[in-house]
Design an enzyme around this catalytic site. Structure first.
Site, PDB file in Angstrom:
ATOM      1  N   ARG A 108       0.817  -1.215   0.000  1.00 24.68           N
ATOM      2  CA  ARG A 108       0.000   0.000   0.000  1.00 24.68           C
ATOM      3  C   ARG A 108       0.852   1.267   0.000  1.00 24.68           C
ATOM      4  O   ARG A 108       0.487   2.270  -0.623  1.00 24.68           O
ATOM      5  CB  ARG A 108      -0.940   0.005   1.210  1.00 24.68           C
ATOM      6  CG  ARG A 108      -2.158  -0.875   1.026  1.00 24.68           C
ATOM      7  CD  ARG A 108      -3.096  -0.774   2.216  1.00 24.68           C
ATOM      8  NE  ARG A 108      -4.307  -1.553   1.978  1.00 24.68           N
ATOM      9  CZ  ARG A 108      -5.436  -1.057   1.498  1.00 24.68           C
ATOM     10  NH1 ARG A 108      -5.494   0.221   1.184  1.00 24.68           N
ATOM     11  NH2 ARG A 108      -6.486  -1.821   1.318  1.00 24.68           N
ATOM     12  N   TYR A 214      -1.116 -13.306  -0.902  1.00 25.00           N
ATOM     13  CA  TYR A 214      -0.542 -13.108  -2.239  1.00 25.00           C
ATOM     14  C   TYR A 214       0.810 -12.429  -2.083  1.00 25.00           C
ATOM     15  O   TYR A 214       1.090 -11.768  -1.076  1.00 25.00           O
ATOM     16  CB  TYR A 214      -1.471 -12.281  -3.143  1.00 25.00           C
ATOM     17  CG  TYR A 214      -1.957 -10.983  -2.538  1.00 25.00           C
ATOM     18  CD1 TYR A 214      -1.228  -9.800  -2.653  1.00 25.00           C
ATOM     19  CD2 TYR A 214      -3.169 -10.942  -1.849  1.00 25.00           C
ATOM     20  CE1 TYR A 214      -1.690  -8.619  -2.096  1.00 25.00           C
ATOM     21  CE2 TYR A 214      -3.635  -9.760  -1.293  1.00 25.00           C
ATOM     22  CZ  TYR A 214      -2.890  -8.601  -1.420  1.00 25.00           C
ATOM     23  OH  TYR A 214      -3.351  -7.436  -0.868  1.00 25.00           O
ATOM     24  N   ASP A 294     -15.156   3.654   0.286  1.00 24.06           N
ATOM     25  CA  ASP A 294     -15.664   3.084   1.527  1.00 24.06           C
ATOM     26  C   ASP A 294     -16.630   4.013   2.241  1.00 24.06           C
ATOM     27  O   ASP A 294     -17.469   3.554   3.025  1.00 24.06           O
ATOM     28  CB  ASP A 294     -14.506   2.749   2.465  1.00 24.06           C
ATOM     29  CG  ASP A 294     -13.771   1.482   2.078  1.00 24.06           C
ATOM     30  OD1 ASP A 294     -14.287   0.729   1.238  1.00 24.06           O
ATOM     31  OD2 ASP A 294     -12.667   1.246   2.615  1.00 24.06           O
TER      32      ASP A 294
END
Length: 400
Positions: A108, A214, A294
């Site tokens: 991120r 992942y 969100d």
């Protein structure tokens, strides 16, 4: 639309919207309350539907260079390393060829660095906490911490699951704890020697829990995992993560396959994060204030679509804010069409993520066996998420 846009929140949705608007000549200011940019959570999975708008902004090569493309998407049971399903992603290039963009695992911080680095100087205001927004009729007034006042033509709430601006649009609304919680971690691949297919994106499914992981980084040297457990039944003591006794995570996965046990014990246990959803809002905008990401449609992470749906929102809203209808009909016309285009799509993904939570946590038995059989149809299921072009009806709109 005439005038500037104020975006509250410098996360994925806010920064991508800022870049999309800037590319169309709209003046933008991003207000971020943090004094430095830092993303919560370790990594993010970017699917083709989210990456296509960024490719159109010229950012795909830079993102590709700091990310990992998973070799496959694999589902496994909880006891052994045996596969239940396996679908090619990057191993043969089929995913990129089919959907027009890759599937990427990226840290991120790297993702935010790329987005922020593409913003011109002065666009992002750090340490700028928006306490409230007042619609003055002809503009919005942002009241900032420290008694500062800012103005813009419209304000966009890109401030996440616990959005302040949501209260300007839908007073009293808020996220709902789902009764599930997660632990996060970043593990060097070398510390998980039993892991089969370390470059794949993999779900391990079992009774009352699952593990998703992942690889990230250009060399696929680290693995990002999210371990999800049922409970606690209620979440108290604040909206954010909480520390729990050491060994809680390891105990929950004690009887699982060797690779799973290695992964969750390879790094210190993280805090426990509550997982939220947001009941559908009756509206996403009010006056000159509109929500994206969100703030509008918090969803569980089980389809990896929180970030990607924010990217879709940003691309569509940017198109509509510069279209002729926004100039003639004002911001209200743009907001109304934005909501019409995005509401059904995000609700469908949100509902599916909720259902998937239960399916991933089935105990051994007939229901789990039926689920495993249905997973054979996952490939066409992926198409309804990853194959959608969110800008299909807005990309060709003339600029007003």
């Amino acid at each position: 639309m005439d005038g500037s846009v104020a975006i509250v929140g410098a996360g994925i949705g806010g920064l991508s919207l800022a870049l999309s608007l800037h590319a169309r000549g709209v003046p933008v200011t991003v207000h971020e309350q943090a004094t430095e940019l830092r993303e919560v959570g370790a990594a993010v999975a970017l699917s083709a539907n989210g990456l296509r708008p960024l490719a159109e902004l010229g950012l795909l090569d830079e993102l590709d260079a700091v990310a990992t493309e998973p070799s496959e998407l694999i589902h496994r049971g909880w006891r052994t390393h045996d596969r239940i399903t396996g679908f090619a992603v990057g191993v043969d290039g089929s995913y990129r060829a089919r959907f027009g963009a890759p599937y990427l695992g990226i840290h991120r911080a790297e993702f935010q660095r790329v987005l922020a680095g593409a913003c011109p100087d002065g666009m992002i205001r750090l340490g700028s906490r928006v306490e409230s927004v007042v619609d003055l009729g002809d503009r919005v007034e942002l009241r900032l911490a420290g008694d500062e006042i800012a103005h813009a033509a419209v304000a966009v709430g890109a401030d996440g699951v616990h959005s302040r601006l949501r209260q300007s649009v839908a007073p009293g609304s808020g996220p709902v704890y789902t009764g599930t919680s997660g632990f996060r971690g970043l593990v060097p691949v070398a510390d998980v020697p039993s892991l089969p297919d370390p470059t794949a994106i993999q779900f391990w499914m079992g009774p009352d829990a699952h593990l998703l992981h992942y690889a990230i980084d250009p060399d696929a040297g680290r693995i990002n995992f999210l371990a999800v457990l049922e409970g606690p039944d209620e979440w108290s003591g604040g909206a954010g993560p909480q520390a729990v006794p050491d060994g809680t995570l390891a105990a929950a996965f004690g009887g699982w396959a060797p690779a799973v046990r290695e992964m969750v014990t390879a790094v210190p246990q993280s805090d426990r994060w509550p997982l939220y959803t947001l009941p559908p809002l009756n509206r996403w905008s009010d006056g000159r204030v509109v929500l994206i990401g969100d703030a509008a449609h918090t969803m569980l992470p089980h389809h990896g679509q929180g970030a990607n749906q924010s990217l879709e929102d940003a691309a569509v809203l940017a198109d509509l804010l510069v279209a002729p209808e926004a100039r003639t009909g004002g911001h209200a016309a743009a907001f109304a069409r934005y909501e019409r285009l995005r509401r059904a799509r995000t609700r469908k993904v949100q509902r599916s993520s909720l259902v998937t939570s239960d399916l991933l946590h089935l105990p051994d038995g007939d229901e789990a066996a039926a689920r495993d059989a249905r997973l054979a149809g996952l490939d066409p299921w992926l198409a309804w998420i990853h194959g959608v072009d969110a800008r299909e009806s807005t990309r060709a709109l003339p600029v007003g």
